[in-house]
Design a protein around this motif. Structure first.
Motif, PDB file in Angstrom:
ATOM      1  N   ASP A 170      -3.118  11.724   5.266  1.00 34.32           N
ATOM      2  CA  ASP A 170      -4.064  12.710   4.756  1.00 34.32           C
ATOM      3  C   ASP A 170      -3.333  13.603   3.763  1.00 34.32           C
ATOM      4  O   ASP A 170      -2.239  13.268   3.300  1.00 34.32           O
ATOM      5  N   ASN A 171      -3.886  14.754   3.444  1.00 31.34           N
ATOM      6  CA  ASN A 171      -3.283  15.636   2.441  1.00 31.34           C
ATOM      7  C   ASN A 171      -1.933  16.195   2.883  1.00 31.34           C
ATOM      8  O   ASN A 171      -1.078  16.493   2.052  1.00 31.34           O
ATOM      9  N   LEU A 172      -1.727  16.328   4.191  1.00 27.25           N
ATOM     10  CA  LEU A 172      -0.461  16.853   4.695  1.00 27.25           C
ATOM     11  C   LEU A 172       0.638  15.792   4.664  1.00 27.25           C
ATOM     12  O   LEU A 172       1.822  16.127   4.552  1.00 27.25           O
ATOM     13  N   GLY A 173       0.263  14.537   4.790  1.00 28.65           N
ATOM     14  CA  GLY A 173       1.197  13.437   4.626  1.00 28.65           C
ATOM     15  C   GLY A 173       2.194  13.215   5.741  1.00 28.65           C
ATOM     16  O   GLY A 173       3.146  12.450   5.579  1.00 28.65           O
ATOM     17  N   ARG A 174       1.989  13.843   6.893  1.00 24.22           N
ATOM     18  CA  ARG A 174       2.998  13.749   7.950  1.00 24.22           C
ATOM     19  C   ARG A 174       2.712  12.608   8.931  1.00 24.22           C
ATOM     20  O   ARG A 174       3.625  11.955   9.415  1.00 24.22           O
ATOM     21  N   ALA A 211      -5.299  -3.790   4.267  1.00 27.93           N
ATOM     22  CA  ALA A 211      -5.711  -3.877   2.865  1.00 27.93           C
ATOM     23  C   ALA A 211      -6.263  -2.535   2.392  1.00 27.93           C
ATOM     24  O   ALA A 211      -6.805  -1.755   3.181  1.00 27.93           O
ATOM     25  N   LEU A 212      -6.112  -2.296   1.102  1.00 24.70           N
ATOM     26  CA  LEU A 212      -6.671  -1.124   0.430  1.00 24.70           C
ATOM     27  C   LEU A 212      -7.590  -1.641  -0.666  1.00 24.70           C
ATOM     28  O   LEU A 212      -7.170  -2.414  -1.538  1.00 24.70           O
ATOM     29  N   VAL A 213      -8.858  -1.239  -0.613  1.00 26.81           N
ATOM     30  CA  VAL A 213      -9.870  -1.761  -1.535  1.00 26.81           C
ATOM     31  C   VAL A 213     -10.478  -0.617  -2.327  1.00 26.81           C
ATOM     32  O   VAL A 213     -10.798   0.435  -1.763  1.00 26.81           O
ATOM     33  N   PHE A 214     -10.668  -0.827  -3.636  1.00 28.05           N
ATOM     34  CA  PHE A 214     -11.292   0.162  -4.512  1.00 28.05           C
ATOM     35  C   PHE A 214     -12.608  -0.409  -5.042  1.00 28.05           C
ATOM     36  O   PHE A 214     -12.635  -1.032  -6.108  1.00 28.05           O
ATOM     37  N   PRO A 215     -13.726  -0.229  -4.339  1.00 25.21           N
ATOM     38  CA  PRO A 215     -15.009  -0.751  -4.831  1.00 25.21           C
ATOM     39  C   PRO A 215     -15.512   0.068  -6.014  1.00 25.21           C
ATOM     40  O   PRO A 215     -15.155   1.244  -6.177  1.00 25.21           O
ATOM     41  N   VAL A 216     -16.362  -0.552  -6.828  1.00 25.10           N
ATOM     42  CA  VAL A 216     -16.959   0.154  -7.963  1.00 25.10           C
ATOM     43  C   VAL A 216     -18.484   0.099  -7.933  1.00 25.10           C
ATOM     44  O   VAL A 216     -19.136   0.582  -8.856  1.00 25.10           O
ATOM     45  N   SER A 217     -19.060  -0.467  -6.871  1.00 26.22           N
ATOM     46  CA  SER A 217     -20.519  -0.536  -6.772  1.00 26.22           C
ATOM     47  C   SER A 217     -20.942  -0.549  -5.310  1.00 26.22           C
ATOM     48  O   SER A 217     -20.159  -0.883  -4.418  1.00 26.22           O
ATOM     49  N   THR A 218     -22.193  -0.202  -5.095  1.00 26.99           N
ATOM     50  CA  THR A 218     -22.762  -0.243  -3.747  1.00 26.99           C
ATOM     51  C   THR A 218     -22.702  -1.657  -3.182  1.00 26.99           C
ATOM     52  O   THR A 218     -22.412  -1.856  -1.996  1.00 26.99           O
ATOM     53  N   GLN A 219     -22.968  -2.651  -4.024  1.00 30.20           N
ATOM     54  CA  GLN A 219     -22.965  -4.026  -3.550  1.00 30.20           C
ATOM     55  C   GLN A 219     -21.579  -4.447  -3.086  1.00 30.20           C
ATOM     56  O   GLN A 219     -21.436  -5.161  -2.087  1.00 30.20           O
ATOM     57  N   GLU A 220     -20.530  -3.993  -3.784  1.00 31.48           N
ATOM     58  CA  GLU A 220     -19.176  -4.310  -3.336  1.00 31.48           C
ATOM     59  C   GLU A 220     -18.875  -3.654  -1.993  1.00 31.48           C
ATOM     60  O   GLU A 220     -18.273  -4.270  -1.106  1.00 31.48           O
ATOM     61  N   VAL A 221     -19.290  -2.404  -1.833  1.00 33.42           N
ATOM     62  CA  VAL A 221     -19.108  -1.725  -0.547  1.00 33.42           C
ATOM     63  C   VAL A 221     -19.817  -2.507   0.556  1.00 33.42           C
ATOM     64  O   VAL A 221     -19.267  -2.748   1.633  1.00 33.42           O
ATOM     65  N   ILE A 253       0.845  -1.200   0.000  1.00 28.42           N
ATOM     66  CA  ILE A 253       0.000   0.000   0.000  1.00 28.42           C
ATOM     67  C   ILE A 253       0.882   1.253   0.000  1.00 28.42           C
ATOM     68  O   ILE A 253       1.762   1.407   0.849  1.00 28.42           O
ATOM     69  N   GLU A 254       0.648   2.149  -0.952  1.00 28.31           N
ATOM     70  CA  GLU A 254       1.428   3.385  -1.039  1.00 28.31           C
ATOM     71  C   GLU A 254       1.196   4.272   0.190  1.00 28.31           C
ATOM     72  O   GLU A 254       0.102   4.285   0.763  1.00 28.31           O
ATOM     73  N   HIS A 255       2.252   5.046   0.533  1.00 27.51           N
ATOM     74  CA  HIS A 255       2.206   5.908   1.714  1.00 27.51           C
ATOM     75  C   HIS A 255       1.020   6.861   1.682  1.00 27.51           C
ATOM     76  O   HIS A 255       0.386   7.126   2.705  1.00 27.51           O
ATOM     77  N   LYS A 256       0.699   7.408   0.495  1.00 27.26           N
ATOM     78  CA  LYS A 256      -0.353   8.431   0.430  1.00 27.26           C
ATOM     79  C   LYS A 256      -1.698   7.913   0.919  1.00 27.26           C
ATOM     80  O   LYS A 256      -2.540   8.688   1.403  1.00 27.26           O
ATOM     81  N   GLY A 274     -11.938   9.386   0.437  1.00 27.47           N
ATOM     82  CA  GLY A 274     -12.336   9.986  -0.828  1.00 27.47           C
ATOM     83  C   GLY A 274     -11.108  10.373  -1.636  1.00 27.47           C
ATOM     84  O   GLY A 274     -10.266   9.545  -1.959  1.00 27.47           O
ATOM     85  N   ALA A 275     -10.972  11.670  -1.913  1.00 26.33           N
ATOM     86  CA  ALA A 275      -9.819  12.145  -2.691  1.00 26.33           C
ATOM     87  C   ALA A 275      -8.583  12.363  -1.820  1.00 26.33           C
ATOM     88  O   ALA A 275      -7.512  12.680  -2.335  1.00 26.33           O
ATOM     89  N   GLY A 276      -8.732  12.225  -0.502  1.00 27.34           N
ATOM     90  CA  GLY A 276      -7.582  12.348   0.387  1.00 27.34           C
ATOM     91  C   GLY A 276      -7.103  13.769   0.604  1.00 27.34           C
ATOM     92  O   GLY A 276      -5.944  13.994   0.951  1.00 27.34           O
TER      93      GLY A 276
END
Length: 456
Positions: free
Chosen positions: A29-33, A40-50, A22-25, A68-70
């Protein structure tokens, strides 16, 4: 490992990333400190997956951190205790624009700037205007984002008509509708708005649109002091001039933005400024600007009409870049304290005096129209241990003064990790207990953003 069972839910191997990969970002958060831990890091694409991911996490008591966009500044997206990070960025589709009912239905990963451009191309307008335009709609809703246009149009909450949400156990809930009135039971969506991902995960957003204003014009009011500028704010309100934006900024802060962007501010003589925007029809704007001139003619040193589009854009760029201008030269703690409008001048004067007393640079600016004071507390060359101690001591003083003025420690950024302890220290026990009961009703196992939840 148990966590590897996520691959049975999200079968696309590119949308599930485990542990050390998993990448540090995604761990910050946006400040990154500050950095958290995730399994795990998951990228769902539907409500059912969530729903399926949350059901799996709930059954196995695994913490979940929605993301969200971090772009947040207070650590709301920092995972902990081996969390599953639920990144909603691929759920980024505009599903419908209903021209007859002035609504749009979007997924939470839609970027604010992209959404606004799209609906404006159709003749509609979505007013919420936080400083970070690359934030996601879901993130805006989770923090009830405000911004510069809040003085006229209100905040994100005022434009959310409905939500599809998924509870911690995977239950899918529909709340709200396209109806403009609703007293049919408790408003579940209003509980979720501003909850920073602690109650549920947003999967669809029903948003209110309005007609696009014909034009917009900005005006710069120049004052001999911030006190004189702030005293002009109630005068402007009483005259019912209805500005779209009403910002305050001191000359010393302007210089930071000028230097950062290599742009020039149109006035070099005044100590403080009010930056206003008016929108609507050309006739309405001209009338309001003429009335503004008559209203504050004895208060302002100078009135500069920013009719040239390049000049206007440059002035707003300088105003909008200030957090980034500070961050470019030093670590800093961004605050978003809100005080009653009449106390803005006194609070900024306190900040300036604390800056002199402590030797720690403090840069303030913000929304004069709603009392939201944005403040950058700057580290400078302090060693980490000294910085953390002095920052905590100064935050205690700033928040104590905020209390004395009847203000609050957050106007639009939220609490996240960075303000959590300060929140508990100054919030009545009975209020926290009620928040705890609400949290447990939505999330009995406390798996959602549990490091920033109200439950202690």
């Amino acid at each position: 490992m148990l966590i590897n069972e996520l691959s049975n839910i999200i079968q696309d191997v590119n949308r599930v990333i485990y542990g050390k990969n998993i990448e540090h970002k995604y761990l910050s958060d946006n400040l990154g400190r500050k950095q958290g831990q995730a399994s795990a890091l998951v990228f769902p694409v539907s409500t059912q997956e969530v729903s399926s991911v949350l059901h799996f996490a709930y059954e196995n008591s695994i913490p979940v951190t929605p993301r969200g966009a971090g772009t947040n500044l207070v650590g709301s997206t920092i995972p902990h205790d081996g969390s599953i990070i639920l990144d909603m960025s691929l759920m980024n589709h505009i599903l419908e624009v209903d021209a007859e009912n002035f609504t749009a239905t979007v997924e939470p990963g839609v970027i604010l700037e992209d959404f606004q451009k799209y609906v404006e191309s159709l003749g509609f307008f979505y007013p919420p205007d936080p400083g970070e335009k690359r934030a996601s709609i879901g993130g805006n809703i989770s923090t009830n984002a405000g911004g510069m246009r809040a003085v006229k149009y209100g905040v994100t909450r005022d434009y959310v008509m409905g939500l599809e949400i998924v509870l911690a156990d995977g239950t899918i809930i529909q709340t709200g509708s396209k109806n403009r009135k609703d007293t049919t039971g408790l408003d579940i969506k209003d509980a979720v708005i501003g909850s920073e991902g602690t109650l549920a995960v947003i999967t669809k957003c029903l948003l209110k649109l309005i007609g696009k204003p014909e034009k917009s014009t900005s005006v710069l009011l120049c004052f001999e002091s911030l006190k004189a500028g702030i005293e002009a704010v109630p005068v402007i309100f009483k005259a019912n001039l209805n500005p779209t934006a009403l910002e305050f900024i001191e000359s010393k802060v302007v210089k930071l933005g000028e230097s950062f962007l290599n742009l020039e501010w149109p006035d070099k003589e005044s100590d403080a400024y009010l930056l206003l925007t008016f929108d609507g029809s050309a006739e309405e704007i001209d009338n309001n600007i003429n009335r503004l001139r008559k209203t504050i003619i004895n208060d302002a040193q100078k009135i500069i009409l920013l009719e040239d589009s390049v000049l206007s854009q440059n002035v707003w760029k300088i105003r909008g870049c200030l957090v980034k201008a500070v961050e470019a030269v030093s670590e800093q703690e961004p605050l978003d304290i809100v005080v009653p409008i009449s106390k803005v001048d006194s609070f900024v004067n306190y900040v300036n005096s604390l800056e002199c007393e402590s030797g720690m640079q403090m840069i303030s600016f913000g929304h004069a129209g709603d009392g939201n004071v944005h403040l950058c507390v700057v580290r400078g060359d302090r060693p980490l241990e000294i910085w953390e101690k002095e920052l905590h001591d100064n935050l205690e003083k700033l928040y104590a003064q905020t209390d004395d003025f009847g203000g609050l420690i957050s106007g639009e950024h939220g609490l996240g990790v960075s303000k959590r302890d300060f929140f508990f220290a100054r919030t009545k026990l009975e209020n926290v207990q009620l928040m705890n009961r609400i949290k447990l009703a939505f999330d009995p196992k406390k798996i959602l953003n549990s490091n920033i939840s109200y439950v202690e």
